[in-house]
Design a protein around this motif. Structure first.
Motif, PDB file in Angstrom:
ATOM      1  N   LYS A 475     135.102  32.218 -19.486  1.00 17.07           N
ATOM      2  CA  LYS A 475     134.102  32.038 -18.429  1.00 17.07           C
ATOM      3  C   LYS A 475     134.770  31.421 -17.220  1.00 17.07           C
ATOM      4  O   LYS A 475     135.727  30.663 -17.352  1.00 17.07           O
ATOM      5  CB  LYS A 475     133.003  31.084 -18.909  1.00 17.07           C
ATOM      6  CG  LYS A 475     132.211  31.632 -20.081  1.00 17.07           C
ATOM      7  CD  LYS A 475     130.835  30.984 -20.206  1.00 17.07           C
ATOM      8  CE  LYS A 475     130.019  31.687 -21.286  1.00 17.07           C
ATOM      9  NZ  LYS A 475     130.625  31.557 -22.638  1.00 17.07           N
ATOM     10  N   ASP A 476     134.244  31.744 -16.051  1.00 18.78           N
ATOM     11  CA  ASP A 476     134.803  31.153 -14.825  1.00 18.78           C
ATOM     12  C   ASP A 476     134.187  29.768 -14.614  1.00 18.78           C
ATOM     13  O   ASP A 476     133.235  29.610 -13.863  1.00 18.78           O
ATOM     14  CB  ASP A 476     134.510  32.076 -13.637  1.00 18.78           C
ATOM     15  CG  ASP A 476     135.079  31.505 -12.346  1.00 18.78           C
ATOM     16  OD1 ASP A 476     135.900  30.557 -12.422  1.00 18.78           O
ATOM     17  OD2 ASP A 476     134.697  32.007 -11.268  1.00 18.78           O
ATOM     18  N   THR A 477     134.745  28.776 -15.277  1.00 24.13           N
ATOM     19  CA  THR A 477     134.132  27.444 -15.277  1.00 24.13           C
ATOM     20  C   THR A 477     134.261  26.735 -13.940  1.00 24.13           C
ATOM     21  O   THR A 477     133.463  25.865 -13.602  1.00 24.13           O
ATOM     22  CB  THR A 477     134.749  26.561 -16.377  1.00 24.13           C
ATOM     23  OG1 THR A 477     136.174  26.715 -16.307  1.00 24.13           O
ATOM     24  CG2 THR A 477     134.262  26.993 -17.752  1.00 24.13           C
ATOM     25  N   ASP A 478     135.287  27.074 -13.116  1.00 24.93           N
ATOM     26  CA  ASP A 478     135.450  26.381 -11.837  1.00 24.93           C
ATOM     27  C   ASP A 478     135.027  27.233 -10.648  1.00 24.93           C
ATOM     28  O   ASP A 478     135.245  26.862  -9.499  1.00 24.93           O
ATOM     29  CB  ASP A 478     136.886  25.869 -11.677  1.00 24.93           C
ATOM     30  CG  ASP A 478     137.897  26.975 -11.917  1.00 24.93           C
ATOM     31  OD1 ASP A 478     137.479  28.155 -12.069  1.00 24.93           O
ATOM     32  OD2 ASP A 478     139.104  26.674 -11.968  1.00 24.93           O
ATOM     33  N   GLY A 479     134.390  28.377 -10.934  1.00 29.15           N
ATOM     34  CA  GLY A 479     133.789  29.171  -9.876  1.00 29.15           C
ATOM     35  C   GLY A 479     134.734  29.747  -8.833  1.00 29.15           C
ATOM     36  O   GLY A 479     134.333  30.008  -7.702  1.00 29.15           O
ATOM     37  N   ASP A 480     136.015  29.970  -9.172  1.00 25.13           N
ATOM     38  CA  ASP A 480     136.927  30.574  -8.178  1.00 25.13           C
ATOM     39  C   ASP A 480     137.099  32.076  -8.390  1.00 25.13           C
ATOM     40  O   ASP A 480     137.983  32.698  -7.804  1.00 25.13           O
ATOM     41  CB  ASP A 480     138.287  29.863  -8.202  1.00 25.13           C
ATOM     42  CG  ASP A 480     139.013  30.056  -9.526  1.00 25.13           C
ATOM     43  OD1 ASP A 480     138.415  30.646 -10.463  1.00 25.13           O
ATOM     44  OD2 ASP A 480     140.174  29.626  -9.621  1.00 25.13           O
ATOM     45  N   GLY A 481     136.222  32.659  -9.237  1.00 29.18           N
ATOM     46  CA  GLY A 481     136.272  34.109  -9.419  1.00 29.18           C
ATOM     47  C   GLY A 481     137.223  34.546 -10.523  1.00 29.18           C
ATOM     48  O   GLY A 481     137.297  35.731 -10.844  1.00 29.18           O
ATOM     49  N   ILE A 482     137.966  33.597 -11.090  1.00 27.58           N
ATOM     50  CA  ILE A 482     138.905  33.954 -12.155  1.00 27.58           C
ATOM     51  C   ILE A 482     138.452  33.302 -13.453  1.00 27.58           C
ATOM     52  O   ILE A 482     138.157  32.098 -13.476  1.00 27.58           O
ATOM     53  CB  ILE A 482     140.336  33.476 -11.802  1.00 27.58           C
ATOM     54  CG1 ILE A 482     140.776  34.121 -10.480  1.00 27.58           C
ATOM     55  CG2 ILE A 482     141.312  33.825 -12.919  1.00 27.58           C
ATOM     56  CD1 ILE A 482     142.031  33.504  -9.910  1.00 27.58           C
ATOM     57  N   LEU A 483     138.423  34.088 -14.515  1.00 27.18           N
ATOM     58  CA  LEU A 483     137.981  33.553 -15.809  1.00 27.18           C
ATOM     59  C   LEU A 483     138.914  32.446 -16.276  1.00 27.18           C
ATOM     60  O   LEU A 483     140.124  32.507 -16.054  1.00 27.18           O
ATOM     61  CB  LEU A 483     137.953  34.667 -16.855  1.00 27.18           C
ATOM     62  CG  LEU A 483     136.943  35.792 -16.600  1.00 27.18           C
ATOM     63  CD1 LEU A 483     137.116  36.892 -17.647  1.00 27.18           C
ATOM     64  CD2 LEU A 483     135.521  35.247 -16.619  1.00 27.18           C
ATOM     65  N   ASN A 484     138.329  31.431 -16.920  1.00 27.69           N
ATOM     66  CA  ASN A 484     139.125  30.330 -17.461  1.00 27.69           C
ATOM     67  C   ASN A 484     139.193  30.428 -18.975  1.00 27.69           C
ATOM     68  O   ASN A 484     138.287  30.957 -19.614  1.00 27.69           O
ATOM     69  CB  ASN A 484     138.488  28.983 -17.095  1.00 27.69           C
ATOM     70  CG  ASN A 484     138.541  28.727 -15.611  1.00 27.69           C
ATOM     71  OD1 ASN A 484     137.957  29.478 -14.831  1.00 27.69           O
ATOM     72  ND2 ASN A 484     139.236  27.681 -15.221  1.00 27.69           N
ATOM     73  N   PHE A 485     140.266  29.862 -19.512  1.00 22.29           N
ATOM     74  CA  PHE A 485     140.336  29.686 -20.964  1.00 22.29           C
ATOM     75  C   PHE A 485     139.231  28.720 -21.376  1.00 22.29           C
ATOM     76  O   PHE A 485     138.830  27.865 -20.574  1.00 22.29           O
ATOM     77  CB  PHE A 485     141.687  29.064 -21.342  1.00 22.29           C
ATOM     78  CG  PHE A 485     142.831  30.034 -21.355  1.00 22.29           C
ATOM     79  CD1 PHE A 485     142.927  30.997 -22.354  1.00 22.29           C
ATOM     80  CD2 PHE A 485     143.826  29.969 -20.389  1.00 22.29           C
ATOM     81  CE1 PHE A 485     144.001  31.879 -22.383  1.00 22.29           C
ATOM     82  CE2 PHE A 485     144.902  30.852 -20.409  1.00 22.29           C
ATOM     83  CZ  PHE A 485     144.989  31.807 -21.404  1.00 22.29           C
ATOM     84  N   LYS A 493     142.502  26.188 -18.193  1.00 22.40           N
ATOM     85  CA  LYS A 493     142.952  26.695 -16.884  1.00 22.40           C
ATOM     86  C   LYS A 493     142.538  28.149 -16.666  1.00 22.40           C
ATOM     87  O   LYS A 493     142.126  28.847 -17.575  1.00 22.40           O
ATOM     88  CB  LYS A 493     144.482  26.625 -16.816  1.00 22.40           C
ATOM     89  CG  LYS A 493     145.022  25.232 -16.625  1.00 22.40           C
ATOM     90  CD  LYS A 493     146.470  25.344 -16.114  1.00 22.40           C
ATOM     91  CE  LYS A 493     147.266  24.105 -16.436  1.00 22.40           C
ATOM     92  NZ  LYS A 493     148.364  24.317 -17.350  1.00 22.40           N
ATOM     93  N   ASN A 494     142.723  28.602 -15.419  1.00 24.95           N
ATOM     94  CA  ASN A 494     142.508  30.013 -15.108  1.00 24.95           C
ATOM     95  C   ASN A 494     143.408  30.874 -15.989  1.00 24.95           C
ATOM     96  O   ASN A 494     144.576  30.546 -16.213  1.00 24.95           O
ATOM     97  CB  ASN A 494     142.891  30.301 -13.646  1.00 24.95           C
ATOM     98  CG  ASN A 494     141.743  30.046 -12.696  1.00 24.95           C
ATOM     99  OD1 ASN A 494     140.593  29.888 -13.109  1.00 24.95           O
ATOM    100  ND2 ASN A 494     142.058  30.009 -11.413  1.00 24.95           N
ATOM    101  N   LEU A 495     142.853  31.998 -16.424  1.00 22.60           N
ATOM    102  CA  LEU A 495     143.604  32.947 -17.237  1.00 22.60           C
ATOM    103  C   LEU A 495     144.530  33.737 -16.312  1.00 22.60           C
ATOM    104  O   LEU A 495     144.080  34.375 -15.373  1.00 22.60           O
ATOM    105  CB  LEU A 495     142.569  33.879 -17.874  1.00 22.60           C
ATOM    106  CG  LEU A 495     143.018  34.982 -18.786  1.00 22.60           C
ATOM    107  CD1 LEU A 495     143.734  34.388 -19.986  1.00 22.60           C
ATOM    108  CD2 LEU A 495     141.799  35.763 -19.257  1.00 22.60           C
TER     109      LEU A 495
END
Ligand code: GLA
Ligand code: CA
Length: 695
Positions: A475-485, A493-495
């Motif tokens: 899921k993109d937990t930090d809302g920067d458009g990139i899925l996170n682990f 972190k971002n995947l």
């Protein structure tokens, strides 16, 4: 003629017609869409296997006149009959498209690679484009099988002129050509095979070219022993594993000159393995070979020149020692330049395989004044995205890398990725027209083993892909458009996934860019790692990648060649799943199924059963997304019109590359068409290590 008309209309198609729109985006798996009709021009003329060659002594032998006058008469070389084996390999005239030829002229190749050195058996590349294929002669030969009727296919004899199986099928006795010589006149015999087997294949510190020639490629527990100078005996755990006759062809059993190599090998010298590997740099000329031409000149970033091997062991039915062509060139340029020069006539040969060059090449080839013929074959060029499936340390990933491996091993993740790929858009970005087809992965649609209904295709479905990624916990937990682990993994972190690509091909890079763009839409950041050929291969074979893009390999295009690479049947046979640090392969459940299907296929004697096993393989491989197919298209052979004996319909890639399938030692140029291309006329190779040819 008709083939020219086809080219004209194809060029029209490529330029004017946009392909029919593909079906709806259903998220249910289905068979792949029927590929667009493609009017393949090169109709193969099928022949029986035994109509191509035989081994026998002939009443007399001939060679180019200048060899006799300048070398034999001058006492510099023994007479041709004494340089040939007891029973040379004889190419039958009836199988030659234009018959027996005349001597002279050169074949001008262009390549995009650069030579690392001549130590093929220690894994050095020579720059590809047909160089190593021409230098290496192997126990058996498969390239010409493209023209053999399917029911008849078994590898052709080559260095092994014949073989027989023991009654129980566990032993195979092979008879080598007798009294043949390396290009420097040294005898070729079983010692060359034993050095290759014991000190290169089996020695874990040496890995022969291609990264594939590991002992398991010949079956676990297989042994080889010398019986006498011209006889060896294989022992197999299974009965009648005839499939290994394919493994004995290029690239896996092509022994080097043990009289030159052995003294440099660490077992017999003070050298390290690295010193052994590098003992024959490109500047080391006149390296002894069994192939038809010997390297005599090397100018960095310019050219490699080869001259005829005076000890070559193949002849035509009139006893003319082959090759007909005196010289071979490999201009050191780029792969794209190979197409341009072959079409323009400043070079002679290209495998037109980069769709970005199709339209321009077709237009020029359709003109009356075109110097080269261009003929498309079946859709056998395909590209896969391969995910590194090792969870136990192949390539020693760091924490981030290991987290990616766990994802790669998750079937929902692989399905999400395959669903996020718009293959229609990817194909069209390479070339418009009827060339590219939707390719889900697995074996190629151009092989005889392909069955569309056994192929599972997950259609493009971005929303479905996103849903699956969420299911996997991304899921993109930090809302920067990139899925996170997930927070517990890789610090939440971002995947970021690193994609290994070959820098030498426009197509590989276009495909990578396509993948990067499409993954971005699914919220996955893919970072390009574009490396030059040898560096890319090194990263691949040592497992240092998350994902990679790879052009099709023979097991996908022919199925019977390099079959062991279709699954992790041994620690080092798969392209994307090899053994970790402890030597074991951590197989996923579906991979266990693939391994058992391939093992059965390797030993099955029954053709119907083999067909059925390959259907099951295709189904399991595509359903579980063993690889993510990207696109598939036909390639075209471009060859200058002055050459005779080019077999009709030669595919650029099936059992091997076209450089081998055209049987270069049999090509010739009519006297009136010969160009003044020879750079070293009337010269022959010198002694190993000499600075150039000799006269
Ligand atoms: C390279 C080229 C192919 C072919 C092979 C031969 O991979 O791209 O077209 O010439 O080399 O090994
Ligand atoms: Ca994010």
């Amino acid at each position: 003629m008709s083939s020219l008309r086809n080219i004209g209309s194809l060029a029209g198609l490529a330029l004017g017609v946009s392909a029919v729109a593909m079906g709806a985006h259903a998220s249910e798996p289905t068979a792949p869409p029927v590929p667009p009709q493609f009017p393949a021009e090169g109709k193969i003329k099928h022949v029986s296997r035994d109509s191509i060659l035989e081994f026998k002594a002939l009443p007399e032998y001939h060679e180019p006149e200048w060899v006799t006058t300048k070398f034999v008469s001058a006492g510099k070389l023994p007479p041709v009959k004494d340089r040939l084996p007891k029973e040379p390999l004889v190419f039958k005239t009836d199988n030659m498209p234009d018959g027996i030829g005349v001597y002279g002229d050169a074949l001008r190749h262009v390549i995009g690679g650069r030579p690392e050195g001549w130590n093929y058996g220690a894994g050095q590349t020579q720059g590809w484009g047909g160089i190593d294929i021409g230098l290496s002669e192997c126990l058996t030969r498969t390239a010409p099988l493209f023209q053999v009727e399917a029911k008849d296919t078994e590898p052709l004899p080559n260095l092994a002129k014949g073989w027989e199986w023991s009654a129980d099928g566990h032993k195979l006795t092979m008879h080598l050509i007798e009294n043949a010589k390396w290009s420097d006149g040294d005898p070729f015999d079983a010692d060359d095979l034993m050095f290759y087997w014991e000190d290169e294949v089996i020695d874990p510190n040496v890995s022969p070219l291609g990264g594939g020639a590991s002992p398991e490629a010949f079956g676990t527990g297989t042994t080889l022993r010398k019986i006498d100078a011209y006889t060896v005996e294989w022992t197999f755990k299974e009965a009648f594993p005839k499939q290994y006759l394919y493994t004995m062809a290029y690239p896996n059993f092509c022994p080097g000159p043990s009289h030159i190599l052995k003294p440099q090998h660490p077992k017999y010298s003070k050298n390290t393995y690295e010193q052994f590997k590098n003992a024959f740099p490109p500047e080391f000329l006149n390296m002894p070979v069994m192939g038809a031409w010997v390297p005599v000149e090397y100018r960095p970033d310019d050219i490699i020149v080869m001259r005829r091997n005076p000890y070559y062991w193949k002849v035509d039915e009139k006893g003319n020692q082959l090759p007909y062509l005196n010289e071979l060139h490999y201009k050191l340029s780029t792969w794209a330049d190979r197409d341009v020069q072959a079409v323009a006539g400043s070079a002679d040969f290209s495998n037109l395989e980069q769709p970005e060059n199709f339209v321009a090449s077709l237009k020029r080839a359709a003109e009356k004044t075109a110097p080269a013929r261009l003929a498309f074959g079946p859709r056998l060029i395909g590209y896969n995205l391969r995910m590194n499936l090792s969870g136990n340390g192949w390539g020693r990933p760091d924490a981030r890398g290991q987290a990616i491996r766990e994802l790669n091993r998750n079937e929902d993740f692989r399905k999400a990725i395959t669903m996020a790929i718009d293959r229609k858009a990817i194909g069209d970005s390479l070339v418009k027209g009827p060339f590219t087809a939707i390719y889900p992965g697995g074996i190629s649609s151009g092989t005889s083993f392909y069955d569309r209904n056994s192929t599972v295709y997950y259609p493009y479905d971005l929303e479905g892909a996103k849903a699956r990624l969420a299911k996997v916990g991304l899921k993109d937990t930090d809302g920067d458009g990139i899925l996170n682990f997930p927070s517990g993994t890789a610090g939440g972190k971002n995947l970021e996934i690193v994609l290994l690509v070959n820098n030498g091909y426009a197509t590989d890079k276009s495909l990578a860019e396509g993948v990067i763009g499409q993954m971005e839409k699914a919220g996955i950041k893919v970072i390009l790692n574009a490396l030059d050929g040898p560096k890319r291969d090194d990263a691949h074979y040592s497992g240092r990648f998350d994902w990679l893009i790879q052009r099709s390999t023979p097991e996908l295009a022919s199925v019977v060649q390099n079959t062991e690479q279709l699954a992790p049947v041994g620690p080092r046979t798969s392209w994307h799943h090899r053994a970790g640090e402890d030597g074991s392969v951590d197989l996923l459940p579906y991979e266990k199924e693939l391994v058992s299907l391939i093992a059965k296929f390797q030993t099955s004697q029954n053709n119907d059963e083999r067909v059925s096993l390959m259907k099951q393989y295709q189904k399991a491989a595509t359903q579980h997304v063993d690889t993510v197919g990207l696109t598939e298209y036909p390639g075209a052979l471009i060859i200058n019109k002055r050459f005779s004996n080019v077999p009709q319909g030669t595919p650029i890639f099936m059992f091997n590359w076209a450089e081998d399938s055209v049987i270069r030692e049999r090509l010739w140029v009519a006297a009136e068409s010969q160009g003044k291309y020879e750079l070293f006329p009337e010269q022959l190779p010198g002694k190993p290590g000499d600075k150039g040819p000799t006269n």
